[in-house]
Scaffold this motif. Structure first.
Motif, PDB file in Angstrom:
ATOM      1  N   ALA A  77      -3.347  -6.659  -8.675  1.00 34.71           N
ATOM      2  CA  ALA A  77      -4.735  -6.267  -8.922  1.00 34.71           C
ATOM      3  C   ALA A  77      -5.506  -6.459  -7.626  1.00 34.71           C
ATOM      4  CB  ALA A  77      -5.348  -7.106 -10.038  1.00 34.71           C
ATOM      5  N   PHE A  78      -6.204  -5.396  -7.176  1.00 34.14           N
ATOM      6  CA  PHE A  78      -6.852  -5.447  -5.873  1.00 34.14           C
ATOM      7  C   PHE A  78      -8.009  -4.455  -5.809  1.00 34.14           C
ATOM      8  CE2 PHE A  78      -3.374  -2.433  -5.809  1.00 34.14           C
ATOM      9  CZ  PHE A  78      -3.870  -1.312  -5.149  1.00 34.14           C
ATOM     10  N   ASN A  79      -8.818  -4.586  -4.773  1.00 32.90           N
ATOM     11  CA  ASN A  79      -9.952  -3.692  -4.545  1.00 32.90           C
ATOM     12  C   ASN A  79      -9.921  -3.267  -3.086  1.00 32.90           C
ATOM     13  OD1 ASN A  79     -12.630  -2.663  -3.967  1.00 32.90           O
ATOM     14  ND2 ASN A  79     -13.309  -3.585  -5.885  1.00 32.90           N
ATOM     15  N   THR A  80      -9.686  -1.984  -2.847  1.00 27.87           N
ATOM     16  CA  THR A  80      -9.568  -1.502  -1.469  1.00 27.87           C
ATOM     17  C   THR A  80     -10.908  -1.458  -0.742  1.00 27.87           C
ATOM     18  OG1 THR A  80      -9.728   0.787  -2.270  1.00 27.87           O
ATOM     19  CG2 THR A  80      -7.516  -0.117  -1.944  1.00 27.87           C
ATOM     20  N   GLU A  81     -11.991  -1.415  -1.493  1.00 27.29           N
ATOM     21  CA  GLU A  81     -13.319  -1.345  -0.875  1.00 27.29           C
ATOM     22  C   GLU A  81     -13.782  -2.725  -0.398  1.00 27.29           C
ATOM     23  OE1 GLU A  81     -16.563   1.507  -2.279  1.00 27.29           O
ATOM     24  OE2 GLU A  81     -17.178  -0.416  -3.154  1.00 27.29           O
ATOM     25  N   THR A  82     -13.606  -3.734  -1.242  1.00 27.02           N
ATOM     26  CA  THR A  82     -14.041  -5.091  -0.883  1.00 27.02           C
ATOM     27  C   THR A  82     -12.927  -5.891  -0.204  1.00 27.02           C
ATOM     28  OG1 THR A  82     -13.368  -6.010  -3.024  1.00 27.02           O
ATOM     29  CG2 THR A  82     -15.608  -5.101  -2.856  1.00 27.02           C
ATOM     30  N   LYS A  83     -11.714  -5.349  -0.211  1.00 25.14           N
ATOM     31  CA  LYS A  83     -10.521  -6.007   0.327  1.00 25.14           C
ATOM     32  C   LYS A  83     -10.135  -7.243  -0.478  1.00 25.14           C
ATOM     33  CE  LYS A  83     -11.492  -4.331   4.997  1.00 25.14           C
ATOM     34  NZ  LYS A  83     -11.482  -4.621   6.448  1.00 25.14           N
ATOM     35  N   ASP A 106       5.033   4.055   9.017  1.00 19.35           N
ATOM     36  CA  ASP A 106       3.589   3.905   9.104  1.00 19.35           C
ATOM     37  C   ASP A 106       3.115   3.297   7.787  1.00 19.35           C
ATOM     38  OD1 ASP A 106       3.589   5.043  11.616  1.00 19.35           O
ATOM     39  OD2 ASP A 106       3.170   7.056  10.884  1.00 19.35           O
ATOM     40  N   LEU A 107       2.683   2.045   7.844  1.00 21.83           N
ATOM     41  CA  LEU A 107       2.283   1.295   6.661  1.00 21.83           C
ATOM     42  C   LEU A 107       0.761   1.226   6.582  1.00 21.83           C
ATOM     43  CD1 LEU A 107       4.783  -1.679   7.115  1.00 21.83           C
ATOM     44  CD2 LEU A 107       5.130   0.388   5.744  1.00 21.83           C
ATOM     45  N   THR A 108       0.186   1.747   5.500  1.00 24.37           N
ATOM     46  CA  THR A 108      -1.253   1.685   5.284  1.00 24.37           C
ATOM     47  C   THR A 108      -1.520   0.663   4.189  1.00 24.37           C
ATOM     48  OG1 THR A 108      -1.544   4.002   5.933  1.00 24.37           O
ATOM     49  CG2 THR A 108      -3.322   2.983   4.667  1.00 24.37           C
ATOM     50  N   TYR A 109      -2.237  -0.388   4.534  1.00 26.45           N
ATOM     51  CA  TYR A 109      -2.379  -1.526   3.626  1.00 26.45           C
ATOM     52  C   TYR A 109      -3.558  -1.364   2.678  1.00 26.45           C
ATOM     53  CZ  TYR A 109       1.083  -3.826   6.503  1.00 26.45           C
ATOM     54  OH  TYR A 109       2.249  -4.132   7.166  1.00 26.45           O
ATOM     55  N   GLU A 110      -3.302  -1.671   1.412  1.00 31.02           N
ATOM     56  CA  GLU A 110      -4.333  -1.668   0.385  1.00 31.02           C
ATOM     57  C   GLU A 110      -4.617  -3.073  -0.132  1.00 31.02           C
ATOM     58  OE1 GLU A 110      -3.932   2.620  -1.766  1.00 31.02           O
ATOM     59  OE2 GLU A 110      -2.606   1.041  -2.501  1.00 31.02           O
ATOM     60  N   PHE A 111      -3.688  -3.985   0.072  1.00 35.22           N
ATOM     61  CA  PHE A 111      -3.889  -5.390  -0.307  1.00 35.22           C
ATOM     62  C   PHE A 111      -3.063  -6.252   0.631  1.00 35.22           C
ATOM     63  CE2 PHE A 111      -0.553  -3.542  -2.922  1.00 35.22           C
ATOM     64  CZ  PHE A 111       0.498  -4.436  -2.807  1.00 35.22           C
ATOM     65  N   ALA A 112      -3.596  -7.430   0.912  1.00 34.49           N
ATOM     66  CA  ALA A 112      -2.918  -8.392   1.790  1.00 34.49           C
ATOM     67  C   ALA A 112      -3.657  -9.710   1.631  1.00 34.49           C
ATOM     68  CB  ALA A 112      -2.941  -7.928   3.243  1.00 34.49           C
ATOM     69  N   GLY A 160      -6.915  -1.310   4.731  1.00 37.65           N
ATOM     70  CA  GLY A 160      -7.487  -0.119   5.351  1.00 37.65           C
ATOM     71  C   GLY A 160      -6.854   0.234   6.680  1.00 37.65           C
ATOM     72  N   GLU A 161      -6.058  -0.679   7.233  1.00 30.92           N
ATOM     73  CA  GLU A 161      -5.405  -0.438   8.521  1.00 30.92           C
ATOM     74  C   GLU A 161      -4.028   0.204   8.316  1.00 30.92           C
ATOM     75  OE1 GLU A 161      -6.690  -1.187  11.611  1.00 30.92           O
ATOM     76  OE2 GLU A 161      -8.549  -1.685  10.553  1.00 30.92           O
ATOM     77  N   THR A 162      -3.613   0.993   9.311  1.00 36.14           N
ATOM     78  CA  THR A 162      -2.266   1.566   9.334  1.00 36.14           C
ATOM     79  C   THR A 162      -1.518   1.002  10.525  1.00 36.14           C
ATOM     80  OG1 THR A 162      -2.978   3.631   8.270  1.00 36.14           O
ATOM     81  CG2 THR A 162      -0.891   3.680   9.475  1.00 36.14           C
ATOM     82  N   LYS A 163      -0.357   0.425  10.262  1.00 35.05           N
ATOM     83  CA  LYS A 163       0.465  -0.157  11.307  1.00 35.05           C
ATOM     84  C   LYS A 163       1.795   0.598  11.384  1.00 35.05           C
ATOM     85  CE  LYS A 163      -2.428  -3.627  11.977  1.00 35.05           C
ATOM     86  NZ  LYS A 163      -3.212  -3.779  13.234  1.00 35.05           N
ATOM     87  N   GLY A 215       0.841  -1.192   0.000  1.00 37.03           N
ATOM     88  CA  GLY A 215       0.000   0.000   0.000  1.00 37.03           C
ATOM     89  C   GLY A 215       0.873   1.238   0.000  1.00 37.03           C
ATOM     90  N   SER A 216       0.599   2.160   0.927  1.00 39.95           N
ATOM     91  CA  SER A 216       1.379   3.388   1.012  1.00 39.95           C
ATOM     92  C   SER A 216       2.104   3.445   2.344  1.00 39.95           C
ATOM     93  CB  SER A 216       0.471   4.615   0.855  1.00 39.95           C
ATOM     94  OG  SER A 216      -0.500   4.661   1.891  1.00 39.95           O
ATOM     95  N   TYR A 217       3.088   4.346   2.428  1.00 39.04           N
ATOM     96  CA  TYR A 217       3.846   4.453   3.675  1.00 39.04           C
ATOM     97  C   TYR A 217       4.302   5.881   3.911  1.00 39.04           C
ATOM     98  CZ  TYR A 217       8.356   4.914   1.256  1.00 39.04           C
ATOM     99  OH  TYR A 217       9.399   5.365   0.493  1.00 39.04           O
ATOM    100  N   THR A 218       4.524   6.184   5.182  1.00 32.44           N
ATOM    101  CA  THR A 218       5.148   7.441   5.576  1.00 32.44           C
ATOM    102  C   THR A 218       6.184   7.126   6.646  1.00 32.44           C
ATOM    103  OG1 THR A 218       3.440   7.865   7.244  1.00 32.44           O
ATOM    104  CG2 THR A 218       3.121   8.865   5.082  1.00 32.44           C
TER     105      THR A 218
END
Length: 235
Positions: free
Chosen positions: A162-168, A77-83, A91-94, A67-70
């Motif tokens: 290939a992923f869907n952030t809404e349906t996970k 801070d890792l925000t996941y878009e696929f797993a 949708g979680e940030t770890k 996903g994205s990170y800062t």
């Protein structure tokens, strides 16, 4: 006055330079009781990341997440878009602590070794598919929706997801090494979630950068002609 300006500039540049330190590809390996090795490949490009896990000897796909990170001091801070192994992460940030020294990264319980720093490779970055050519015309695709096909490239490694952030939902992934030479983009497949038999294959495509977009054409892994347009991912 001059000292104040220099201080302000240094405070602005320092975190950016620190973030740049992670750019590129990293690998870590682990062995099971039989001696079989699992490879983890981690790519940081811009503000995005992906991790792929597969058998080192045979390329059998095991898992992926990203996903994205800062960066925040000594934590990521890792925000996941696929797993695919843990869809509830989407949708979680770890926040994960890390240390970086020379070309060694301690992160997530693994010791990672740098493969490259984002160079060479004209195509370093995170990209979203934004169009296809049909009957001679480029048909644009909206990239703002929850269903995405992303390709993330370091200087020498690539992964598409290939992923869907809404349906996970996770739909598929593949990756390996790549080169860009004389207008030819060549992928060497190291793992492919949909078909392990493709591991080891090389695919050559034409590529061109037009107005910042990546135009990608040739034959797919199934031998079908394709013409795709990929745009740099911003968000």
């Amino acid at each position: 006055m001059t000292k104040s300006i220099l201080l302000a500039v240094s405070l602005f540049v320092a975190p950016l330079a620190h973030a740049q330190d992670l750019h590129g590809a990293w690998i870590a390996t682990e062995s099971d009781a039989t001696g079989d090795q699992t490879e983890h490949t981690l790519i940081f490009a811009g503000t995005f990341f992906s991790e792929a896990i597969f058998g080192k000897a045979h390329g059998k796909f095991i898992g992926t997440k990203g996903g994205s990170y800062t960066l925040n001091d000594d934590t990521l801070d890792l925000t996941y878009e696929f797993a695919n192994q843990s869809p509830n992460l989407v949708g979680e940030t770890k926040s994960v602590s890390y240390t970086l020294k020379n070309n060694t990264l301690e992160l997530g319980g693994y010791t990672w070794t740098r493969i490259d720093d984002g160079t060479p490779g004209d195509l370093f970055g995170a990209w979203l598919i934004s169009g296809r050519k049909r009957e001679g015309e480029i048909v644009k695709r909206d990239t703002s929706g929850p269903r995405k096909t992303m390709k993330i490239l370091s200087g020498t490694r690539f992964q598409w997801i290939a992923f869907n952030t809404e349906t996970k939902q996770f739909m598929g992934t593949g990756g390996g090494t790549y080169t860009t030479i004389d207008g030819k983009y060549t992928e060497n497949i190291g793992f492919f979630s949909r078909d392990d038999s493709r591991v080891g294959a090389s695919l050559e495509f034409n590529y061109e950068l037009k107005d910042g977009d990546w135009h990608h054409s040739g034959l797919s892994s199934k031998g079908q002609p394709i013409y795709e347009v990929w745009s740099h991912r911003r968000l």
